[in-house]
Design a protein around this motif. Structure first.
Motif, PDB file in Angstrom:
ATOM      1  N   PHE A   5       0.980  -1.258   0.276  1.00 43.20           N
ATOM      2  CA  PHE A   5      -0.280   0.262   0.002  1.00 43.20           C
ATOM      3  C   PHE A   5       0.797   1.199  -0.142  1.00 43.20           C
ATOM      4  O   PHE A   5       1.620   1.538   1.067  1.00 43.20           O
ATOM      5  CB  PHE A   5      -1.037  -0.221   1.154  1.00 43.20           C
ATOM      6  CG  PHE A   5      -2.269   0.985   0.925  1.00 43.20           C
ATOM      7  CD1 PHE A   5      -2.680   0.464   0.439  1.00 43.20           C
ATOM      8  CD2 PHE A   5      -1.695   1.788   1.526  1.00 43.20           C
ATOM      9  CE1 PHE A   5      -4.111   1.898   0.073  1.00 43.20           C
ATOM     10  CE2 PHE A   5      -3.050   2.714   1.936  1.00 43.20           C
ATOM     11  CZ  PHE A   5      -4.454   2.629   1.047  1.00 43.20           C
ATOM     12  N   ILE A   6       0.945   2.254  -1.013  1.00 40.18           N
ATOM     13  CA  ILE A   6       1.716   2.844  -1.033  1.00 40.18           C
ATOM     14  C   ILE A   6       0.744   4.647  -1.191  1.00 40.18           C
ATOM     15  O   ILE A   6      -0.202   5.000  -1.561  1.00 40.18           O
ATOM     16  CB  ILE A   6       2.314   3.282  -3.065  1.00 40.18           C
ATOM     17  CG1 ILE A   6       3.248   1.902  -2.353  1.00 40.18           C
ATOM     18  CG2 ILE A   6       3.063   4.662  -2.562  1.00 40.18           C
ATOM     19  CD1 ILE A   6       4.021   1.361  -4.003  1.00 40.18           C
ATOM     20  N   SER A   7       1.279   5.813  -0.650  1.00 40.05           N
ATOM     21  CA  SER A   7       0.740   6.572  -0.977  1.00 40.05           C
ATOM     22  C   SER A   7       1.586   8.195  -1.001  1.00 40.05           C
ATOM     23  O   SER A   7       2.780   7.806  -1.064  1.00 40.05           O
ATOM     24  CB  SER A   7       0.279   6.914   1.177  1.00 40.05           C
ATOM     25  OG  SER A   7       0.013   8.416   0.987  1.00 40.05           O
ATOM     26  N   VAL A   8       1.629   8.677  -2.548  1.00 40.38           N
ATOM     27  CA  VAL A   8       2.020   9.684  -2.398  1.00 40.38           C
ATOM     28  C   VAL A   8       1.344  10.471  -3.176  1.00 40.38           C
ATOM     29  O   VAL A   8       0.233  11.170  -2.846  1.00 40.38           O
ATOM     30  CB  VAL A   8       2.359   9.393  -4.277  1.00 40.38           C
ATOM     31  CG1 VAL A   8       2.673   9.997  -5.007  1.00 40.38           C
ATOM     32  CG2 VAL A   8       3.473   8.049  -4.322  1.00 40.38           C
ATOM     33  N   SER A   9       1.678  12.198  -1.611  1.00 36.97           N
ATOM     34  CA  SER A   9       1.605  13.421  -2.147  1.00 36.97           C
ATOM     35  C   SER A   9       1.629  14.031  -3.251  1.00 36.97           C
ATOM     36  O   SER A   9       3.165  14.089  -3.394  1.00 36.97           O
ATOM     37  CB  SER A   9       2.343  13.594  -0.935  1.00 36.97           C
ATOM     38  OG  SER A   9       1.771  15.273  -1.113  1.00 36.97           O
ATOM     39  N   LEU A  10       0.605  14.469  -3.840  1.00 34.63           N
ATOM     40  CA  LEU A  10       0.818  14.556  -5.306  1.00 34.63           C
ATOM     41  C   LEU A  10       1.266  16.246  -5.318  1.00 34.63           C
ATOM     42  O   LEU A  10       1.592  17.053  -6.231  1.00 34.63           O
ATOM     43  CB  LEU A  10      -0.639  14.587  -5.471  1.00 34.63           C
ATOM     44  CG  LEU A  10      -0.524  13.042  -6.358  1.00 34.63           C
ATOM     45  CD1 LEU A  10      -1.711  12.726  -7.166  1.00 34.63           C
ATOM     46  CD2 LEU A  10       0.572  12.261  -7.625  1.00 34.63           C
ATOM     47  N   ASP A  27      -3.144  17.480  -1.375  1.00 34.86           N
ATOM     48  CA  ASP A  27      -3.788  16.307  -1.942  1.00 34.86           C
ATOM     49  C   ASP A  27      -2.388  15.588  -1.728  1.00 34.86           C
ATOM     50  O   ASP A  27      -1.298  15.531  -2.157  1.00 34.86           O
ATOM     51  CB  ASP A  27      -4.413  17.097  -3.491  1.00 34.86           C
ATOM     52  CG  ASP A  27      -4.843  17.902  -3.059  1.00 34.86           C
ATOM     53  OD1 ASP A  27      -5.415  18.391  -4.219  1.00 34.86           O
ATOM     54  OD2 ASP A  27      -5.945  18.314  -2.390  1.00 34.86           O
ATOM     55  N   ARG A  28      -3.172  14.066  -1.710  1.00 35.52           N
ATOM     56  CA  ARG A  28      -2.470  12.640  -1.982  1.00 35.52           C
ATOM     57  C   ARG A  28      -3.451  11.392  -2.395  1.00 35.52           C
ATOM     58  O   ARG A  28      -4.518  11.754  -2.213  1.00 35.52           O
ATOM     59  CB  ARG A  28      -2.196  12.321  -1.035  1.00 35.52           C
ATOM     60  CG  ARG A  28      -3.063  11.516   0.928  1.00 35.52           C
ATOM     61  CD  ARG A  28      -2.052  11.021   2.027  1.00 35.52           C
ATOM     62  NE  ARG A  28      -3.480  10.438   2.564  1.00 35.52           N
ATOM     63  CZ  ARG A  28      -4.014  11.145   3.109  1.00 35.52           C
ATOM     64  NH1 ARG A  28      -4.244  12.048   3.529  1.00 35.52           N
ATOM     65  NH2 ARG A  28      -4.646  10.018   4.312  1.00 35.52           N
ATOM     66  N   ILE A  42      -7.362  11.596  -2.248  1.00 37.01           N
ATOM     67  CA  ILE A  42      -7.473  13.064  -0.698  1.00 37.01           C
ATOM     68  C   ILE A  42      -7.283  14.263  -0.546  1.00 37.01           C
ATOM     69  O   ILE A  42      -6.170  14.447  -0.818  1.00 37.01           O
ATOM     70  CB  ILE A  42      -7.295  11.963   1.177  1.00 37.01           C
ATOM     71  CG1 ILE A  42      -7.794  10.190   0.369  1.00 37.01           C
ATOM     72  CG2 ILE A  42      -7.595  12.355   2.125  1.00 37.01           C
ATOM     73  CD1 ILE A  42      -6.713   9.926   1.565  1.00 37.01           C
ATOM     74  N   ARG A  43      -7.579  14.920  -0.182  1.00 40.27           N
ATOM     75  CA  ARG A  43      -7.816  15.891   0.480  1.00 40.27           C
ATOM     76  C   ARG A  43      -8.176  16.835   1.704  1.00 40.27           C
ATOM     77  O   ARG A  43      -9.436  16.625   2.071  1.00 40.27           O
ATOM     78  CB  ARG A  43      -8.709  17.264  -0.725  1.00 40.27           C
ATOM     79  CG  ARG A  43      -7.838  18.269  -0.743  1.00 40.27           C
ATOM     80  CD  ARG A  43      -8.914  20.136  -1.319  1.00 40.27           C
ATOM     81  NE  ARG A  43      -8.365  19.756  -2.602  1.00 40.27           N
ATOM     82  CZ  ARG A  43      -8.418  20.563  -4.256  1.00 40.27           C
ATOM     83  NH1 ARG A  43      -9.363  21.225  -4.327  1.00 40.27           N
ATOM     84  NH2 ARG A  43      -7.398  20.111  -5.585  1.00 40.27           N
ATOM     85  N   SER A  44      -6.840  16.936   1.720  1.00 40.30           N
ATOM     86  CA  SER A  44      -7.094  17.887   3.266  1.00 40.30           C
ATOM     87  C   SER A  44      -6.591  19.376   3.979  1.00 40.30           C
ATOM     88  O   SER A  44      -5.889  19.967   2.925  1.00 40.30           O
ATOM     89  CB  SER A  44      -6.089  16.240   5.050  1.00 40.30           C
ATOM     90  OG  SER A  44      -6.708  15.504   4.433  1.00 40.30           O
ATOM     91  N   TYR A  45      -7.428  19.881   4.800  1.00 41.90           N
ATOM     92  CA  TYR A  45      -7.212  21.345   5.481  1.00 41.90           C
ATOM     93  C   TYR A  45      -7.034  21.314   6.850  1.00 41.90           C
ATOM     94  O   TYR A  45      -7.531  20.218   7.493  1.00 41.90           O
ATOM     95  CB  TYR A  45      -8.173  21.755   4.905  1.00 41.90           C
ATOM     96  CG  TYR A  45      -8.932  22.146   3.554  1.00 41.90           C
ATOM     97  CD1 TYR A  45      -8.634  22.832   3.141  1.00 41.90           C
ATOM     98  CD2 TYR A  45      -9.758  21.084   3.325  1.00 41.90           C
ATOM     99  CE1 TYR A  45      -9.716  23.230   1.648  1.00 41.90           C
ATOM    100  CE2 TYR A  45     -10.119  21.070   2.033  1.00 41.90           C
ATOM    101  CZ  TYR A  45      -9.424  22.196   1.525  1.00 41.90           C
ATOM    102  OH  TYR A  45     -10.445  22.530   0.099  1.00 41.90           O
ATOM    103  N   TYR A  46      -5.784  21.982   7.122  1.00 38.15           N
ATOM    104  CA  TYR A  46      -5.281  21.546   8.191  1.00 38.15           C
ATOM    105  C   TYR A  46      -5.060  23.183   8.629  1.00 38.15           C
ATOM    106  O   TYR A  46      -4.614  23.631   7.916  1.00 38.15           O
ATOM    107  CB  TYR A  46      -3.583  21.129   8.472  1.00 38.15           C
ATOM    108  CG  TYR A  46      -3.874  19.294   7.908  1.00 38.15           C
ATOM    109  CD1 TYR A  46      -2.801  18.624   8.973  1.00 38.15           C
ATOM    110  CD2 TYR A  46      -3.435  18.736   6.750  1.00 38.15           C
ATOM    111  CE1 TYR A  46      -3.216  17.715   8.657  1.00 38.15           C
ATOM    112  CE2 TYR A  46      -3.372  17.729   6.278  1.00 38.15           C
ATOM    113  CZ  TYR A  46      -3.395  16.623   7.584  1.00 38.15           C
ATOM    114  OH  TYR A  46      -3.232  15.162   7.247  1.00 38.15           O
TER     115      TYR A  46
END
Length: 249
Positions: A5-10, A27-28, A42-46
């Motif tokens: 399982f891989i996660s890449v931040s674009l 966005d990732r 997935i788009r996350s707001y911090y």
């Protein structure tokens, strides 16, 4: 070999600071294959490292994690055109970039090379310890095992995790504590996706590495001594030819 399982931040956008506070958005794409069904956008707001709102293509809408985040999610979810645009990101952004990753990086592999050595075991429980060091392999997953006379050897074996070198390559080290027996054959066996067959490296117990080093140093010293002696002898002969003998009365 099972895909991981891989996660890449674009993307990393919307960074701003004001009065010591920081807000940012990421966005990732999470994926384990190039199939669209195995991809999640997935788009996350911090705000100050706290995620307050997230859009996930698996959910299909925004979700809030704080009071402010819930209000944002409700407002954005009320706009069908905004939700449609966000759901399209999975195909237009993730699928395209993931195919590039697989073509250029994730399907590539690098063959490992193996260095087998002996060390002094700690504690004195065993008379010998072998170390099988495996370097410069990619991807990460690898199997390192030991055999004695062709049979699996598991007693006294400890291994490190795959260690990242920081340049896409990995290394790992496996230790075997054992008591030598006359005529035995001990081997380190490496299995990796880059290899068409297991890589087998046999240990030569005919002479400990420390003894080989001593002999090499002694031989170098002997050669140096003979060279200096020969040079001195040639110098002496040349000087002797140049002297004139005067007979004494």
């Amino acid at each position: 070999m099972a895909s991981s399982f891989i996660s890449v931040s674009l993307l990393f956008i919307g960074l701003h600071t004001a009065g010591g506070f920081m807000g940012f958005m990421t966005d990732r794409c999470d994926f384990n294959s190039t199939d669209l069904k195995d991809i999640e956008f997935i788009r996350s707001y911090y705000y100050n490292k706290l995620e307050f709102t997230r859009f996930s293509s698996s959910v299909g809408k925004y979700v809030g994690f704080t009071e402010y985040g819930v209000k944002n999610a409700e407002y954005w979810n009320s706009d069908p055109s905004k939700l449609a645009a966000m759901n399209a990101q999975k195909e237009t952004v993730c699928e395209h970039n993931i195919k590039i990753d697989y073509d250029n990086v994730l399907t590539k592999s690098a063959e490992p090379y193996v260095f087998l050595s002996s060390v002094t075991p700690p504690g004195g429980k065993h008379s010998s310890m072998l170390v099988c060091s495996v370097f410069d392999f990619f991807p990460k997953n690898i199997v390192v095992r030991w055999t004695r006379d062709g049979h699996p050897e598991t007693a006294g074996v400890t291994s490190t995790d795959e260690l990242a070198d920081g340049d896409w390559y990995y290394q790992t080290h496996s230790h075997l504590e054992y008591t030598p027996r006359s005529g035995e054959k001990i081997s380190c066996v490496v299995e990796h996706i880059s290899l068409s067959k297991p890589l087998v490296t046999d240990w030569d117990p005919s002479m400990p590495e420390s003894e080989r080093n001593k002999i090499a140093i002694g031989a170098s010293g002997l050669i140096l001594g003979l060279t200096l002696s020969l040079a001195g002898f040639i110098y002496y002969k040349r000087k002797a030819r140049g002297r004139i003998l005067v007979p004494s009365n």
